[in-house]
Design a protein around this motif. Structure first.
Motif, short mmCIF file in Angstrom:
data_model
loop_
_atom_site.label_atom_id
_atom_site.label_comp_id
_atom_site.label_asym_id
_atom_site.label_seq_id
_atom_site.Cartn_x
_atom_site.Cartn_y
_atom_site.Cartn_z
N ASP A 255 1.83 18.52 -3.33
CA ASP A 255 2.50 19.63 -4.00
C ASP A 255 2.05 19.69 -5.45
OD1 ASP A 255 4.02 21.67 -2.91
OD2 ASP A 255 5.89 21.00 -3.81
N ALA A 256 0.74 19.67 -5.61
CA ALA A 256 0.13 19.46 -6.92
C ALA A 256 -0.23 20.79 -7.60
CB ALA A 256 -1.13 18.61 -6.77
N ASN A 257 -0.24 20.76 -8.93
CA ASN A 257 -0.75 21.89 -9.70
C ASN A 257 -2.22 22.08 -9.36
OD1 ASN A 257 1.74 21.40 -10.86
ND2 ASN A 257 1.01 21.58 -12.97
N LEU A 258 -2.58 23.29 -8.91
CA LEU A 258 -3.95 23.60 -8.53
C LEU A 258 -4.44 24.81 -9.33
CD1 LEU A 258 -3.59 23.22 -4.65
CD2 LEU A 258 -4.57 21.55 -6.26
N PRO A 259 -5.72 24.87 -9.66
CA PRO A 259 -6.22 25.93 -10.54
C PRO A 259 -5.89 27.36 -10.11
CG PRO A 259 -7.87 24.21 -10.31
CD PRO A 259 -6.77 23.86 -9.35
N ARG B 152 1.99 28.75 -2.37
CA ARG B 152 1.37 28.54 -1.07
C ARG B 152 -0.02 29.17 -1.02
NH1 ARG B 152 6.50 30.64 0.54
NH2 ARG B 152 7.99 28.96 0.98
N ASP B 153 -0.14 30.38 -1.55
CA ASP B 153 -1.43 31.07 -1.54
C ASP B 153 -2.46 30.30 -2.35
OD1 ASP B 153 -0.31 33.06 0.00
OD2 ASP B 153 -0.06 34.48 -1.66
N ALA B 154 -2.04 29.72 -3.47
CA ALA B 154 -2.97 28.95 -4.30
C ALA B 154 -3.48 27.73 -3.54
CB ALA B 154 -2.28 28.52 -5.59
N ALA B 155 -2.59 27.08 -2.80
CA ALA B 155 -3.00 25.90 -2.02
C ALA B 155 -3.99 26.31 -0.93
CB ALA B 155 -1.78 25.23 -1.41
N ALA B 156 -3.69 27.41 -0.24
CA ALA B 156 -4.58 27.88 0.83
C ALA B 156 -5.94 28.28 0.26
CB ALA B 156 -3.94 29.05 1.56
N SER B 157 -5.92 28.95 -0.89
CA SER B 157 -7.17 29.36 -1.53
C SER B 157 -8.00 28.16 -1.94
CB SER B 157 -6.85 30.22 -2.76
OG SER B 157 -8.02 30.51 -3.50
N PHE B 158 -7.34 27.17 -2.51
CA PHE B 158 -8.03 25.94 -2.91
C PHE B 158 -8.73 25.29 -1.73
CE2 PHE B 158 -8.12 21.34 -3.35
CZ PHE B 158 -8.60 21.14 -4.63
N LYS C 102 -4.72 28.12 -19.01
CA LYS C 102 -5.74 29.16 -18.99
C LYS C 102 -7.12 28.53 -18.72
CE LYS C 102 -3.72 32.79 -21.91
NZ LYS C 102 -4.03 33.92 -21.02
N ALA C 103 -7.37 27.39 -19.35
CA ALA C 103 -8.63 26.69 -19.10
C ALA C 103 -8.68 26.11 -17.70
CB ALA C 103 -8.83 25.58 -20.14
N TYR C 104 -7.54 25.57 -17.26
CA TYR C 104 -7.47 24.94 -15.93
C TYR C 104 -7.73 25.95 -14.82
CZ TYR C 104 -5.54 22.06 -12.15
OH TYR C 104 -5.38 21.34 -10.98
N HIS C 105 -7.27 27.17 -14.98
CA HIS C 105 -7.44 28.21 -13.97
C HIS C 105 -8.91 28.46 -13.63
CE1 HIS C 105 -6.44 31.67 -11.54
NE2 HIS C 105 -7.13 32.48 -12.33
N LYS C 106 -9.79 28.17 -14.57
CA LYS C 106 -11.22 28.44 -14.39
C LYS C 106 -11.96 27.31 -13.68
CE LYS C 106 -11.25 31.13 -18.69
NZ LYS C 106 -11.83 31.23 -20.07
N LEU C 107 -11.28 26.18 -13.46
CA LEU C 107 -11.96 25.02 -12.90
C LEU C 107 -12.07 25.10 -11.37
CD1 LEU C 107 -10.60 21.94 -14.88
CD2 LEU C 107 -12.53 23.44 -15.39
N THR C 108 -13.04 24.37 -10.86
CA THR C 108 -13.19 24.22 -9.42
C THR C 108 -13.24 22.73 -9.08
OG1 THR C 108 -15.61 24.33 -9.62
CG2 THR C 108 -14.42 26.39 -9.12
N TRP C 109 -12.83 22.41 -7.87
CA TRP C 109 -12.87 21.03 -7.38
C TRP C 109 -14.28 20.73 -6.88
CZ3 TRP C 109 -9.11 17.31 -7.43
CH2 TRP C 109 -9.30 16.17 -6.63
#
Length: 303
Positions: free
Chosen positions: A174-178, A258-264, A224-231
């Motif tokens: 349940d982590a913060n994801l970009p 949920r959508d952010a997790a699925a997108s990640f 704002k910076a974190y949103h631009k990152l990729t794993w």
């Protein structure tokens, strides 16, 4: 009923915002032991198998508490959510050590538990430096499975990008994801958290309040910076999402989570999405068996 429901939803959302800002809802940060840290040696200690040992690690003039349960082969590092110290994992550590035989490490981020306070706004880069320095001083340089809850998801992402060869995999709980931190969502979170931040400023020396204030100071620029990152594609990741999400009182924000997790998960290879049925944001407490299973799976696939 119609008049009380919006207030209840707002209260639930405010608590969830605290979790993302750096203080897990309901958490009570340990304030004891801050002065006792100097009594522990910075050099590695030995003890009975399965016994956690405290190592005080220096990084840039401040000291951090790392708790090591020595094993063999791989290493599992458990990183707590906002406002929580290493004690968050105390029930899971012995079970994880017994199940995997791996070395299990927990630690207190700066300002929490037995670690020194670092004044000023919270910086994810500093948190990453603390974790990396601690692991290297403990002789851990490879075969690490990183388990990160809530706010620690940002630390995990930066760490994975900068040190992909150290990691064999990650379990993001349940982590913060970009993808979640769009400009619109950041603005919503800031607005919702403002009353709690203002209240914290009235008692800034309380560890829990100090954590909230420092994270709020850098929240907009950091995310704002974190949103631009990729794993990094080279690092496998299992994403565990709670059923209720941190936004139990806000269906719109919960769906975005949920959508952010699925997108990640969809945006790269070697990623898996797991929904933890019947859980709040505190998945490790609500479903420890599930978290244990996913960590075991990640460790096993890397051998």
């Amino acid at each position: 009923m119609s008049r009380t429901m919006p207030n209840r939803r707002s209260a639930n959302r405010a608590l969830s915002v605290l979790a993302l800002l750096g203080v897990t809802a309901g958490a009570v940060t340990a304030c004891s032991g801050q002065g006792s840290a100097s009594q522990h040696s910075a050099s590695p200690e030995t003890g009975q198998a399965g016994e956690a040992k405290l190592h005080m690690i220096d990084n840039g003039g401040h000291r951090l508490a790392f708790h090591v349960t020595q094993g063999h082969g791989s290493t599992v590092v458990l990183d707590s959510g906002g406002g929580e110290d290493s004690s968050y994992w105390k029930d899971l550590v012995p079970r994880l050590h017994a199940a995997t035989g791996a070395t299990v490490i927990t630690y207190d981020r700066a300002g929490l538990g037995k670690s020194d306070v670092v004044p000023g706004p919270w910086k994810v880069e500093s948190a990453v430096s603390d974790l990396k320095s601690g692991l290297r001083q403990l002789g851990v340089t490879k075969n690490v499975t990183l388990v990160s809850h809530s706010q620690a998801g940002a630390i995990a992402t930066y760490f994975a990008r900068g040190n992909p060869t150290m990691l064999s995999g990650a379990v993001l709980v349940d982590a913060n994801l970009p993808p979640f931190f769009t400009d619109e969502e950041i603005a919503r979170l800031v607005a919702l958290s403002r009353p709690q931040v203002d209240a914290a400023k009235k008692d800034p020396d309380r560890p829990r309040n100090r954590q909230l204030i420092s994270t709020a100071q850098s929240f907009v620029s950091t995310n704002k910076a974190y949103h631009k990152l990729t794993w990094p594609d080279a690092v496998p990741a299992t994403v565990v999402v709670s059923e209720k999400t941190p936004f139990d009182g806000s269906p719109e924000d919960a769906q975005r989570w949920r959508d952010a997790a699925a997108s990640f998960v969809q945006d790269g290879p070697h990623r898996k999405l797991v929904t933890a049925k019947g859980t709040s944001h505190d998945v490790p407490k609500d479903r420890p068996d599930l978290i244990l299973k996913e960590i075991e799976n990640m460790v096993a696939t890397q051998h």
